[in-house]
Scaffold this motif. Sequence first.
Motif, mmCIF file in Angstrom:
data_model
loop_
_atom_site.group_PDB
_atom_site.id
_atom_site.type_symbol
_atom_site.label_atom_id
_atom_site.label_comp_id
_atom_site.label_asym_id
_atom_site.label_seq_id
_atom_site.Cartn_x
_atom_site.Cartn_y
_atom_site.Cartn_z
ATOM 1 N N TYR A 76 0.819 -1.201 0.000
ATOM 2 C CA TYR A 76 0.000 0.000 0.000
ATOM 3 C C TYR A 76 0.861 1.263 0.000
ATOM 4 C CZ TYR A 76 -3.792 -3.176 1.248
ATOM 5 O OH TYR A 76 -4.702 -4.196 1.239
ATOM 6 N N PRO A 77 0.286 2.409 -0.428
ATOM 7 C CA PRO A 77 1.058 3.662 -0.410
ATOM 8 C C PRO A 77 1.358 4.089 1.019
ATOM 9 C CG PRO A 77 -1.242 4.075 -0.971
ATOM 10 C CD PRO A 77 -1.063 2.593 -0.991
ATOM 11 N N GLY A 78 2.512 4.661 1.234
ATOM 12 C CA GLY A 78 2.905 5.104 2.560
ATOM 13 C C GLY A 78 4.319 5.643 2.581
ATOM 14 N N LEU A 79 5.106 5.219 1.596
ATOM 15 C CA LEU A 79 6.479 5.698 1.501
ATOM 16 C C LEU A 79 6.577 6.775 0.431
ATOM 17 C CD1 LEU A 79 8.518 2.373 1.811
ATOM 18 C CD2 LEU A 79 8.314 4.195 3.498
ATOM 19 N N GLY A 80 6.265 7.989 0.794
ATOM 20 C CA GLY A 80 6.367 9.097 -0.146
ATOM 21 C C GLY A 80 5.482 8.912 -1.357
ATOM 22 N N SER A 81 6.073 9.023 -2.542
ATOM 23 C CA SER A 81 5.330 8.921 -3.791
ATOM 24 C C SER A 81 5.108 7.477 -4.243
ATOM 25 C CB SER A 81 6.059 9.685 -4.907
ATOM 26 O OG SER A 81 6.152 11.051 -4.582
ATOM 27 N N PHE A 82 5.700 6.516 -3.526
ATOM 28 C CA PHE A 82 5.521 5.113 -3.892
ATOM 29 C C PHE A 82 4.063 4.717 -3.685
ATOM 30 C CE2 PHE A 82 5.690 0.564 -2.523
ATOM 31 C CZ PHE A 82 5.965 0.031 -3.780
ATOM 32 N N LYS A 83 3.420 4.185 -4.726
ATOM 33 C CA LYS A 83 1.987 3.905 -4.694
ATOM 34 C C LYS A 83 1.640 2.500 -4.212
ATOM 35 C CE LYS A 83 1.001 7.166 -8.436
ATOM 36 N NZ LYS A 83 0.412 8.153 -7.527
ATOM 37 N N GLY A 84 2.658 1.671 -3.931
ATOM 38 C CA GLY A 84 2.386 0.308 -3.497
ATOM 39 C C GLY A 84 2.143 -0.603 -4.685
ATOM 40 N N VAL A 85 2.529 -1.867 -4.550
ATOM 41 C CA VAL A 85 2.430 -2.786 -5.681
ATOM 42 C C VAL A 85 0.979 -3.120 -6.041
ATOM 43 C CG1 VAL A 85 4.686 -3.810 -5.195
ATOM 44 C CG2 VAL A 85 2.648 -4.807 -4.166
ATOM 45 N N ALA A 103 -16.351 11.429 -13.132
ATOM 46 C CA ALA A 103 -15.597 10.801 -14.213
ATOM 47 C C ALA A 103 -14.488 9.906 -13.655
ATOM 48 C CB ALA A 103 -14.997 11.877 -15.121
ATOM 49 N N SER A 104 -13.827 10.375 -12.598
ATOM 50 C CA SER A 104 -12.756 9.595 -11.984
ATOM 51 C C SER A 104 -13.299 8.314 -11.350
ATOM 52 C CB SER A 104 -12.046 10.441 -10.921
ATOM 53 O OG SER A 104 -11.104 9.681 -10.209
ATOM 54 N N ILE A 105 -14.443 8.429 -10.662
ATOM 55 C CA ILE A 105 -15.054 7.258 -10.024
ATOM 56 C C ILE A 105 -15.491 6.242 -11.079
ATOM 57 C CG2 ILE A 105 -17.063 6.483 -8.708
ATOM 58 C CD1 ILE A 105 -16.873 9.185 -7.207
ATOM 59 N N ALA A 106 -16.108 6.730 -12.170
ATOM 60 C CA ALA A 106 -16.555 5.840 -13.239
ATOM 61 C C ALA A 106 -15.375 5.116 -13.877
ATOM 62 C CB ALA A 106 -17.318 6.636 -14.289
ATOM 63 N N ALA A 107 -14.274 5.852 -14.078
ATOM 64 C CA ALA A 107 -13.085 5.245 -14.681
ATOM 65 C C ALA A 107 -12.502 4.180 -13.764
ATOM 66 C CB ALA A 107 -12.044 6.323 -14.977
ATOM 67 N N ALA A 108 -12.459 4.463 -12.466
ATOM 68 C CA ALA A 108 -11.920 3.501 -11.510
ATOM 69 C C ALA A 108 -12.781 2.242 -11.455
ATOM 70 C CB ALA A 108 -11.828 4.140 -10.120
ATOM 71 N N GLN A 109 -14.115 2.424 -11.518
ATOM 72 C CA GLN A 109 -15.014 1.274 -11.498
ATOM 73 C C GLN A 109 -14.900 0.445 -12.777
ATOM 74 O OE1 GLN A 109 -18.584 3.524 -10.752
ATOM 75 N NE2 GLN A 109 -18.536 3.146 -8.551
ATOM 76 N N ASP A 110 -14.811 1.134 -13.926
ATOM 77 C CA ASP A 110 -14.703 0.430 -15.203
ATOM 78 C C ASP A 110 -13.395 -0.334 -15.327
ATOM 79 O OD1 ASP A 110 -17.157 1.427 -15.894
ATOM 80 O OD2 ASP A 110 -16.382 3.082 -17.101
ATOM 81 N N ASN A 111 -12.318 0.245 -14.805
ATOM 82 C CA ASN A 111 -10.994 -0.371 -14.927
ATOM 83 C C ASN A 111 -10.653 -1.283 -13.752
ATOM 84 O OD1 ASN A 111 -10.557 1.112 -17.308
ATOM 85 N ND2 ASN A 111 -9.768 2.871 -16.158
ATOM 86 N N LYS A 112 -11.628 -1.455 -12.836
ATOM 87 C CA LYS A 112 -11.428 -2.313 -11.666
ATOM 88 C C LYS A 112 -10.210 -1.888 -10.835
ATOM 89 C CE LYS A 112 -14.868 -4.822 -13.077
ATOM 90 N NZ LYS A 112 -16.191 -4.681 -12.416
ATOM 91 N N GLN A 113 -10.004 -0.585 -10.758
ATOM 92 C CA GLN A 113 -8.903 -0.079 -9.959
ATOM 93 C C GLN A 113 -9.236 -0.187 -8.475
ATOM 94 O OE1 GLN A 113 -8.558 3.893 -11.457
ATOM 95 N NE2 GLN A 113 -7.277 3.317 -13.191
ATOM 96 N N LEU A 114 -8.187 -0.287 -7.642
ATOM 97 C CA LEU A 114 -8.394 -0.404 -6.205
ATOM 98 C C LEU A 114 -8.553 0.975 -5.574
ATOM 99 C CD1 LEU A 114 -5.849 -3.223 -5.305
ATOM 100 C CD2 LEU A 114 -8.318 -3.406 -5.562
ATOM 101 N N ASN A 115 -9.615 1.665 -6.001
ATOM 102 C CA ASN A 115 -9.948 2.975 -5.450
ATOM 103 C C ASN A 115 -11.027 2.757 -4.396
ATOM 104 O OD1 ASN A 115 -11.607 5.495 -5.209
ATOM 105 N ND2 ASN A 115 -10.044 6.288 -6.597
#
Length: 325
Positions: A76-85, A103-115
């Motif tokens: 997970y993110p926590g070390l500066g700009s590192f976003k986690g694997v 738009a951001s929420i729709a994109a995250a849902q469509d792309n199955k991002q871990l948002n």
Amino acid sequence: MTTFWSLWIIIITVGTLVGCAALLYWCLKDKMGVEEGADMGHEYDGIRELNNPLPKWWTYLFVGTFVFAAIYLTLYPGLGSFKGVLGWTSSDQTVRTVEESKASIAAAQDNKQLNQFAKELDDAEAYFGEAFKKLAHVDGTDQLRPIPEIAADSEAVKVGQRLFLQNCSQCHGSDARGLKGFPNLTDDAWLYGGEPAAIVTTVMNGRIGQMPAWKDALGEQGVKEVVSYTLSLSGRSVNAREAEAGKARFVVCAACHGTDGKGNPAVGAPDLTDQDWLFGGSRADVTETVMNGRSGVMPAWKDILGEDKVQLVSAYVWSLSNSEQ
């Protein structure tokens, strides 16, 4: 995040972990040079100090926290700009408008991002969406139930009240009685009309109210006279001569408030003949209103709540001033 702050956070985080590990390692070493379990010659309140190592369970627990920290900071993110694997994010922090957020929420849902925020909205829609639809629509159809019918449904009103508390109470108060500059929703004074359709339109599309400033057009004396006449419309005791002069000047106000001062819901002009004053009814408040004007914005909720929730909130609001109907 800039490179400097990213490195700063990494140094602080890793430095703290390394420091704690070094302290643990130091505490595990016997530096006393005496036999384990030997009496160290110290006593406090009947308790003798012995040369014993740290308890194993405590040591293993401490080591476990290091292992957990290493795994967490990798995933997970926590070390500066590192976003986690895993690429997990709590939400998109770059958005600046409701449109960008949607738009951001729709994109995250469509792309199955871990948002996380997008996932929670998705889960909420799956869990509550049908419940909202059932309460807002005629059974088995896409037709919305009439506002009075929803208001007669105690379960629907409770849901509408919760939605009101979450989204509307910040301005109108938890009891919906409003504040100075924010309308009381429990009485019969409605700027744009209190009929069900008018309330739905207000909540759905929002309202923008504008009272122009008249100090330049009327002058100080003219404002004083118009204020006297305006106050007299609601039965207030005023200077009769000022009120009579103000009546003639009121022609510039009649375009919105009507010649009788009873207002016009079509443009959101308030009734000046009652005792309901949105920005205060004292002479000073009314003078400020006429002199410098007033402006107010009721945001549109259609893109935030959606049609079903707007219908439920509107039914709750309508029920507040129509409890006997």
